[in-house]
Design a protein around this motif. Structure first.
Motif, PDB file in Angstrom:
ATOM      1  N   UNK A  53      10.742   3.248   0.132  1.00 59.50           N
ATOM      2  CA  UNK A  53      11.059   4.136   1.261  1.00 59.50           C
ATOM      3  C   UNK A  53       9.816   4.431   2.099  1.00 59.50           C
ATOM      4  N   UNK A  54       8.702   4.685   1.405  1.00 55.12           N
ATOM      5  CA  UNK A  54       7.467   4.976   2.151  1.00 55.12           C
ATOM      6  C   UNK A  54       7.093   3.767   3.035  1.00 55.12           C
ATOM      7  N   UNK A 106       6.914   3.811   7.172  1.00 53.67           N
ATOM      8  CA  UNK A 106       5.708   3.367   7.911  1.00 53.67           C
ATOM      9  C   UNK A 106       6.099   2.274   8.914  1.00 53.67           C
ATOM     10  N   UNK A 107       6.942   1.363   8.451  1.00 55.40           N
ATOM     11  CA  UNK A 107       7.337   0.233   9.307  1.00 55.40           C
ATOM     12  C   UNK A 107       8.072   0.734  10.539  1.00 55.40           C
ATOM     13  N   UNK A 108       9.066   1.567  10.305  1.00 47.56           N
ATOM     14  CA  UNK A 108       9.892   2.039  11.431  1.00 47.56           C
ATOM     15  C   UNK A 108       9.048   2.821  12.426  1.00 47.56           C
ATOM     16  N   UNK A 109       8.144   3.643  11.907  1.00 54.58           N
ATOM     17  CA  UNK A 109       7.354   4.476  12.815  1.00 54.58           C
ATOM     18  C   UNK A 109       6.352   3.648  13.618  1.00 54.58           C
ATOM     19  N   UNK A 110       6.137   2.399  13.213  1.00 52.83           N
ATOM     20  CA  UNK A 110       5.228   1.588  14.051  1.00 52.83           C
ATOM     21  C   UNK A 110       5.983   0.657  15.012  1.00 52.83           C
ATOM     22  N   UNK A 153       0.831  -1.217   0.000  1.00 49.42           N
ATOM     23  CA  UNK A 153       0.000   0.000   0.000  1.00 49.42           C
ATOM     24  C   UNK A 153       0.860   1.258   0.000  1.00 49.42           C
ATOM     25  N   UNK A 154       2.059   1.192  -0.550  1.00 50.08           N
ATOM     26  CA  UNK A 154       2.923   2.376  -0.520  1.00 50.08           C
ATOM     27  C   UNK A 154       3.391   2.732  -1.924  1.00 50.08           C
ATOM     28  N   UNK A 155       3.759   4.006  -2.075  1.00 55.68           N
ATOM     29  CA  UNK A 155       4.223   4.480  -3.397  1.00 55.68           C
ATOM     30  C   UNK A 155       5.548   3.816  -3.757  1.00 55.68           C
TER      31      UNK A 155
END
Ligand code: F6R
Length: 603
Positions: free
Chosen positions: A143-144, A148-152, A138-140
Motif C-alpha cells: 500500500x505504501x 507513493x506511486x499515485x502521488x507522483x 523502499x516501502x514497508x
C-alpha cells in the motif's frame, strides 16, 4: 474510450470479467485484456480487436474460488493498438489497467530507464506499474508503494492494480477519469469505469472522487485522499442497463453534449507543456516547404474545417481553403506540393473524405488527418494524424466530435503560429492560456438547459429557421442548422449574418425563426445591425448573446468572456441543446434520426 472492470470474490473470474467488459463495448475499443489472481499467482491474457478474440485466447482458462481479477478495453492514445500496448501492463509481481493519460510519463520513464528498467510498450500506463514495483523496494508494504506511486502521477487516471505481494487485494486510484466501486450482500466487490458492468452484480456503489485512492479486499475498503483516510459513501445502484450506458441521460446525444467539457480536457492533455503546444505525433519536418493548407471533409467535420479556416489564417497566417470532400473529388483540383492536405473525420471511414485523401496522396501532397478513430482507414492512409480523443460517439448527430475537432484545429493553428513565429509572443501566451481553460466553457449550465427546454415549445412550427453569425460564428451557425435539421426534420439554413440582404431576407416573416449568434468579442455591432434588419421585417428572433437585446423575441444569455473561443463553445452547447429539445418535443428518435447513418462509407 477505454473501459475498466475489477472483481474480488469466489465466482468464475474469466467469465465475469469478460461479460463485464462486454457491457463497456459501447464506448469503443481496439484491444482488450484480463489478469486473474488466484493462490498467489497471476494469469494474464491480451488480444487485439474485439472481445471475441480474447474469449478464444482464454477458452481453456478458468478460475473458481476466492481471488481477484481486473480487465480492460483499450482505445489507443499512446501507441498503436497492438497486443504489447494492450492492458494489463505488468512488472515482476504486478498487473495494472488504466484509463486516461499520465501526463508526466516521459519524466518517470526516463528516471526509471536510468535505474536500469526496460520498457516493452509505447504506452504511458507501463510507467505506473514499474514505478510501483520500484517503490516496493523502499516501502514497508504494497500500500505504501502504491500511495507513493499515485502521488507522483500527473494527469487523468482510473487505475486498478493487483500484485502477488498483496494477494486478495485490488489497489485503485481515480483522478479525472471515472471509477466506481460496487458491493453486494454476498461479500463480492466490483469495479467499473461506468455503472453498466456493475448492474445485476453490485447492490450498492460508491462513485470515487478525483484524488481518491486505496486498497480493497473482501474484509475492508481503505479509501484515502492526500494521505488522509476518507469514508466511502455507498448508494443503491439502479438496475436498468440502457439507462446506465447513457449514464442517467435520456439520450446518448444528451450524454455526449454533457461530456464535452471532459473530453476536451482529454484532447488537450499532454499537448500543452511549459506554455508551449507540443504535438509529438507530428513529424518535425511536416511544415517544411508548406505555404498553404487545403482542408477537406463532410458534414459536421466540414463545419469544423470552416472554423479552422478562420483560425489558420488569423493565427498561423497560412493561406487556407476548405472544400467539401464530395465536391473536391470530381472538380479536377489543382494541387501543388506546397499545400498541406488536411482531412477531418470523426469516423475515419467516410468514403468521400477517404477518396479525397487518396487523390491528394497520389498528387504527392503531404497529408494530415484530424480523426477520432485510431487505426481507421483515413488514419492508416494519412502521413500524420492528430487524434481528437472524443471517445466513441453514439448519437448520430455529432456533438462532442465537432467540439474536439475545433479544439484540435485551434491547437494546430497555434502550433503552426508558434513554429512560424507568425504572431507575437504575448498573443501566443494568451491563446495558450485560453486554450488551457477552455474545457470550463463547455460545462453545461443547468439553468440554461432548463430555459432551452421551456423555449423549445415555441419552435415546433413555422416555415423554417435561419441560423446566422459572422466570422467563426458563421460555421457555428451552419452547424446549429445542421443539428436541427438532422434530428427535428425541420427546415433550417445557416447564413453569414451579412449575407441576408443578398437574397434570403425575402423569406422573412413572423413564421420564419431566426437564431442569431451575437457574441460580444466578434463584430458585435455589425451582427446587431443585421439582426435589426430582420426584426424590421417581423422575423421571430432568438438571440444568443451576453448582452440583452431589446428587439429579440427570445433571449438566451451567455457569459461575458474576453476570448472569442469561449463564446464559440458556449454558443455551440446552446445550439446543440436547442436542437435536442425541439426534437424531443416533436417525439423524434434523437439518437437514430431517420435516413441517417453514423458512418457514411458509400459515396
Ligand atoms: C452530422 C454528422 C455528419 C458527419 C459526416 C462526416 O451530425 O455526423 O454530417 O459529420 O457524415 O462524418 P465523419 O466525420 O465521420 O467523416
Amino acid at each position: 474510450m477505454c473501459g475498466i472492470v475489477g472483481y474480488i470474490g469466489k465466482k468464475e473470474k474469466k467469465e465475469l470479467i469478460l461479460s463485464a467488459l462486454k457491457e463497456l463495448e459501447y464506448r469503443g475499443y481496439d484491444s482488450a485484456g484480463i489478469a486473474v489472481m488466484k493462490d498467489g499467482r497471476i494469469d494474464a491474457f491480451k488480444a487485439i480487436g474485439k472481445l471475441g478474440n480474447l474469449e478464444k485466447k482464454t477458452k481453456d482458462f478458468t478460475s473458481h474460488n476466492e481471488g481477484a481479477a481486473i480487465g480492460h478495453t483499450r482505445w489507443a492514445t499512446h501507441g498503436k493498438p497492438t497486443e504489447i500496448n494492450a492492458h494489463p501492463h505488468f512488472g515482476e509481481h504486478s498487473y495494472i489497467v488504466h484509463n486516461g493519460i499520465i501526463e508526466n510519463y516521459r519524466e518517470i520513464k526516463e528516471a526509471l530507464i536510468k535505474e536500469g528498467i526496460t520498457f516493452l510498450s509505447q504506452t504511458d500506463t507501463e510507467v505506473a506499474v514499474y514505478l510501483f514495483e520500484y517503490n516496493l523496494k523502499n516501502s514497508k508494504n504494497a500500500f505504501e508503494a502504491f500511495e507513493k506511486t499515485i502521488l507522483s502521477l500527473k494527469g487523468a487516471y482510473a487505475i486498478l492494480l493487483i500484485t502477488t505481494t498483496a494477494p486478495d487485494s485490488i489497489f485503485f486510484a481515480k483522478n479525472a477519469a471515472p471509477l466506481i466501486v460496487g458491493k453486494n450482500d454476498e461479500g463480492e466487490i466490483f469495479f467499473g469505469s461506468s455503472d453498466a458492468p456493475l448492474i445485476g452484480h453490485a447492490k450498492e456503489v460508491c462513485y470515487l472522487e478525483d484524488g481518491q485512492y486505496g486498497v480493497l479486499n473482501k474484509n475492508e475498503i481503505l479509501l484515502y485522499a492526500d494521505r488522509k483516510k476518507v469514508l466511502p459513501v455507498f448508494k443503491d445502484l439502479p438496475q436498468d442497463k440502457s439507462y446506465a450506458q447513457k449514464e442517467g441521460f435520456r439520450f446518448f446525444m444528451e450524454k455526449e453534449i454533457y461530456e464535452q467539457s471532459r473530453v476536451l480536457g482529454e484532447t488537450l492533455m499532454g499537448r500543452i507543456k511549459n506554455n508551449e503546444i507540443v504535438l509529438e505525433e507530428l513529424d518535425e519536418h511536416l511544415f517544411e516547404g508548406i505555404s498553404a493548407v487545403k482542408i477537406c471533409a463532410c458534414g459536421t467535420s466540414f463545419h469544423a474545417g470552416l472554423a479552422a479556416g478562420y483560425l489558420f489564417e488569423r493565427f498561423a497566417k497560412i493561406r487556407t481553403d476548405i472544400i467539401i470532400a464530395s465536391e473536391f473529388r470530381y472538380k479536377e483540383p489543382l494541387l501543388t506540393k506546397d499545400t498541406l492536405f488536411v482531412v477531418i473525420s470523426q469516423s475515419g471511414e467516410t468514403a468521400d473524405t477517404l477518396e479525397a485523401l487518396k487523390i491528394a496522396k497520389n498528387a504527392g501532397l503531404k497529408t494530415l488527418a484530424i480523426c477520432n478513430v485510431d487505426n481507421s482507414s483515413i488514419v492508416r492512409l494519412a502521413d500524420s494524424t492528430i487524434l481528437t480523443r472524443a471517445g466513441i460517439e453514439k448519437g448520430v448527430a455529432s456533438t462532442k466530435a465537432f467540439a474536439t475537432q475545433v479544439a484540435t484545429l485551434w491547437l494546430l493553428a497555434i502550433f503552426i503560429a508558434q513554429k512560424q513565429k507568425s504572431v507575437s509572443k504575448e498573443r501566443l501566451e494568451s491563446e495558450i492560456d485560453t486554450l488551457l481553460k477552455i474545457p470550463s466553457s463547455l460545462i453545461v449550465d443547468n439553468a440554461t438547459h432548463e430555459k432551452i427546454k421551456r423555449l423549445s415549445k415555441r419552435y415546433l412550427h413555422g416555415h423554417g429557421f435561419f441560423f446566422i453569425g459572422r466570422d467563426i460564428f458563421y460555421p457555428l451557425a451552419l452547424e446549429g442548422a445542421l443539428k436541427l435539421k438532422e434530428i427535428s426534420y425541420l427546415h433550417a439554413e445557416g447564413y453569414p449574418a451579412g449575407e441576408m440582404k443578398h437574397g434570403p431576407i425575402a423569406l422573412v416573416d413572423s413564421k420564419l425563426f431566426t437564431v442569431a449568434l451575437l457574441p460580444k468579442t466578434m463584430l458585435y455591432d455589425k451582427t446587431k445591425n443585421n439582426i435589426e434588419e430582420l426584426s424590421a421585417r417581423d422575423a421571430t428572433i432568438l438571440v444568443i448573446s451576453p448582452e440583452r437585446f431589446e428587439l429579440a423575441d427570445d433571449f438566451i444569455k451567455t457569459q461575458h468572456s474576453t476570448h472569442v473561443m469561449n463564446e464559440f463553445f458556449e454558443m455551440m452547447i446552446i445550439l446543440q441543446l436547442l436542437a435536442l429539445e425541439i426534437a424531443v418535443r416533436l417525439g423524434n428518435d434523437v439518437d437514430m434520426p431517420r435516413n441517417l447513418a453514423k458512418s457514411v462509407t458509400v459515396e
